[in-house]
Write a protein that holds these residues in place. Structure first.
Motif, PDB file in Angstrom:
ATOM      1  N   SER A 190     -14.867 -31.882   1.362  1.00 57.16           N
ATOM      2  CA  SER A 190     -14.614 -31.039   0.193  1.00 57.16           C
ATOM      3  C   SER A 190     -13.644 -29.929   0.563  1.00 57.16           C
ATOM      4  O   SER A 190     -13.495 -29.583   1.725  1.00 57.16           O
ATOM      5  N   ASN A 191     -12.971 -29.397  -0.459  1.00 58.22           N
ATOM      6  CA  ASN A 191     -12.023 -28.292  -0.300  1.00 58.22           C
ATOM      7  C   ASN A 191     -10.868 -28.659   0.617  1.00 58.22           C
ATOM      8  O   ASN A 191     -10.330 -27.791   1.311  1.00 58.22           O
ATOM      9  N   PHE A 192     -10.463 -29.933   0.571  1.00 59.66           N
ATOM     10  CA  PHE A 192      -9.351 -30.344   1.428  1.00 59.66           C
ATOM     11  C   PHE A 192      -8.066 -30.152   0.661  1.00 59.66           C
ATOM     12  O   PHE A 192      -7.849 -30.799  -0.356  1.00 59.66           O
ATOM     13  N   SER A 193      -7.196 -29.307   1.169  1.00 58.27           N
ATOM     14  CA  SER A 193      -6.003 -28.921   0.427  1.00 58.27           C
ATOM     15  C   SER A 193      -4.794 -29.797   0.711  1.00 58.27           C
ATOM     16  O   SER A 193      -3.809 -29.746   0.001  1.00 58.27           O
ATOM     17  N   HIS A 194      -4.860 -30.622   1.757  1.00 59.67           N
ATOM     18  CA  HIS A 194      -3.707 -31.445   2.088  1.00 59.67           C
ATOM     19  C   HIS A 194      -3.574 -32.598   1.115  1.00 59.67           C
ATOM     20  O   HIS A 194      -4.563 -33.151   0.647  1.00 59.67           O
ATOM     21  N   ARG A 195      -2.350 -32.977   0.840  1.00 61.60           N
ATOM     22  CA  ARG A 195      -2.136 -34.120  -0.038  1.00 61.60           C
ATOM     23  C   ARG A 195      -2.506 -35.410   0.651  1.00 61.60           C
ATOM     24  O   ARG A 195      -2.924 -36.368   0.015  1.00 61.60           O
ATOM     25  N   SER A 196      -2.295 -35.465   1.960  1.00 60.18           N
ATOM     26  CA  SER A 196      -2.721 -36.633   2.722  1.00 60.18           C
ATOM     27  C   SER A 196      -3.491 -36.135   3.944  1.00 60.18           C
ATOM     28  O   SER A 196      -3.132 -35.114   4.530  1.00 60.18           O
ATOM     29  N   TYR A 197      -4.516 -36.840   4.276  1.00 66.17           N
ATOM     30  CA  TYR A 197      -5.338 -36.374   5.382  1.00 66.17           C
ATOM     31  C   TYR A 197      -5.782 -37.553   6.235  1.00 66.17           C
ATOM     32  O   TYR A 197      -5.870 -38.694   5.767  1.00 66.17           O
ATOM     33  N   CYS A 198      -6.036 -37.254   7.469  1.00 64.65           N
ATOM     34  CA  CYS A 198      -6.557 -38.214   8.421  1.00 64.65           C
ATOM     35  C   CYS A 198      -7.977 -37.825   8.794  1.00 64.65           C
ATOM     36  O   CYS A 198      -8.284 -36.630   8.893  1.00 64.65           O
ATOM     37  N   MET A 199      -8.804 -38.805   8.992  1.00 64.52           N
ATOM     38  CA  MET A 199     -10.189 -38.516   9.342  1.00 64.52           C
ATOM     39  C   MET A 199     -10.641 -39.450  10.453  1.00 64.52           C
ATOM     40  O   MET A 199     -10.058 -40.508  10.663  1.00 64.52           O
ATOM     41  N   GLY A 200     -11.657 -39.035  11.152  1.00 65.33           N
ATOM     42  CA  GLY A 200     -12.128 -39.845  12.261  1.00 65.33           C
ATOM     43  C   GLY A 200     -13.604 -39.655  12.532  1.00 65.33           C
ATOM     44  O   GLY A 200     -14.235 -38.716  12.031  1.00 65.33           O
ATOM     45  N   TRP A 201     -14.139 -40.561  13.300  1.00 66.38           N
ATOM     46  CA  TRP A 201     -15.503 -40.485  13.791  1.00 66.38           C
ATOM     47  C   TRP A 201     -15.475 -40.341  15.303  1.00 66.38           C
ATOM     48  O   TRP A 201     -14.756 -41.077  15.989  1.00 66.38           O
ATOM     49  N   PHE A 202     -16.272 -39.424  15.775  1.00 68.00           N
ATOM     50  CA  PHE A 202     -16.446 -39.209  17.203  1.00 68.00           C
ATOM     51  C   PHE A 202     -17.943 -39.198  17.492  1.00 68.00           C
ATOM     52  O   PHE A 202     -18.756 -39.059  16.574  1.00 68.00           O
ATOM     53  N   ARG A 203     -18.314 -39.369  18.751  1.00 64.09           N
ATOM     54  CA  ARG A 203     -19.732 -39.350  19.096  1.00 64.09           C
ATOM     55  C   ARG A 203     -19.943 -38.700  20.446  1.00 64.09           C
ATOM     56  O   ARG A 203     -19.055 -38.705  21.296  1.00 64.09           O
ATOM     57  N   GLN A 204     -21.148 -38.151  20.593  1.00 63.18           N
ATOM     58  CA  GLN A 204     -21.502 -37.520  21.854  1.00 63.18           C
ATOM     59  C   GLN A 204     -22.926 -37.885  22.223  1.00 63.18           C
ATOM     60  O   GLN A 204     -23.861 -37.578  21.484  1.00 63.18           O
ATOM     61  N   ALA A 205     -23.061 -38.573  23.338  1.00 64.54           N
ATOM     62  CA  ALA A 205     -24.375 -38.932  23.858  1.00 64.54           C
ATOM     63  C   ALA A 205     -24.885 -37.798  24.735  1.00 64.54           C
ATOM     64  O   ALA A 205     -24.098 -37.018  25.275  1.00 64.54           O
ATOM     65  N   PRO A 206     -26.200 -37.704  24.907  1.00 67.23           N
ATOM     66  CA  PRO A 206     -26.757 -36.640  25.748  1.00 67.23           C
ATOM     67  C   PRO A 206     -26.165 -36.652  27.151  1.00 67.23           C
ATOM     68  O   PRO A 206     -26.089 -37.706  27.786  1.00 67.23           O
ATOM     69  N   GLY A 207     -25.688 -35.508  27.605  1.00 68.62           N
ATOM     70  CA  GLY A 207     -25.139 -35.395  28.942  1.00 68.62           C
ATOM     71  C   GLY A 207     -23.741 -35.933  29.120  1.00 68.62           C
ATOM     72  O   GLY A 207     -23.230 -35.984  30.248  1.00 68.62           O
TER      73      GLY A 207
END
Length: 127
Positions: free
Chosen positions: A25-42
């Protein structure tokens, strides 16, 4: 202020599936890139998959053929369909976003390139 809200995490057995969602929400760019990242414990946070506003995608090798990233531009939402989950997929999954200006497929997997982050959703895969 851009807001990213992840949902869809949970606990599944090995071989199971989950679908994560990230609503922007509230994304002002006309085009945007998105991604998924993950972090395991440690461990350090790592890239999973990224998608540009024109639909181009990139994945890390460990999830290719198992995970699919997609987007619904009308809803400003991206998804991560995760199939054949493995215990090593257990992690907190984060959504990230930024304007797409100057993007490359490699940058879709670069944590430092993104400047907006969600709070994360936990995925736990049991053997």
């Amino acid at each position: 202020q851009v807001q990213l809200i992840e949902s869809g995490g949970g606990s599944v057995e090995s071989g199971g599936s989950l679908r994560l969602s990230c609503a922007a929400s509230n994304f002002s760019h006309r085009s945007y890139c998105m991604g998924w990242f993950r972090q395991a414990p440690g461990k350090e946070r790592e890239a999973v998959a990224g998608i540009a506003s024109d639909g181009q995608t990139n994945y890390v090798d460990s999830v290719k053929d198992r995970f699919t990233i997609s987007q619904d531009n009308d809803k400003n939402t991206i998804y991560l369909q995760m199939n054949n989950l493995k215990p090593e997929d257990t992690a907190m999954y984060y959504c990230a976003a930024r304007g797409c200006t100057g993007f490359t497929l490699s940058l879709l997997l670069a944590e430092s390139w993104f400047n907006y982050w969600g709070q994360g959703t936990q995925v736990t895969v049991s053997s």
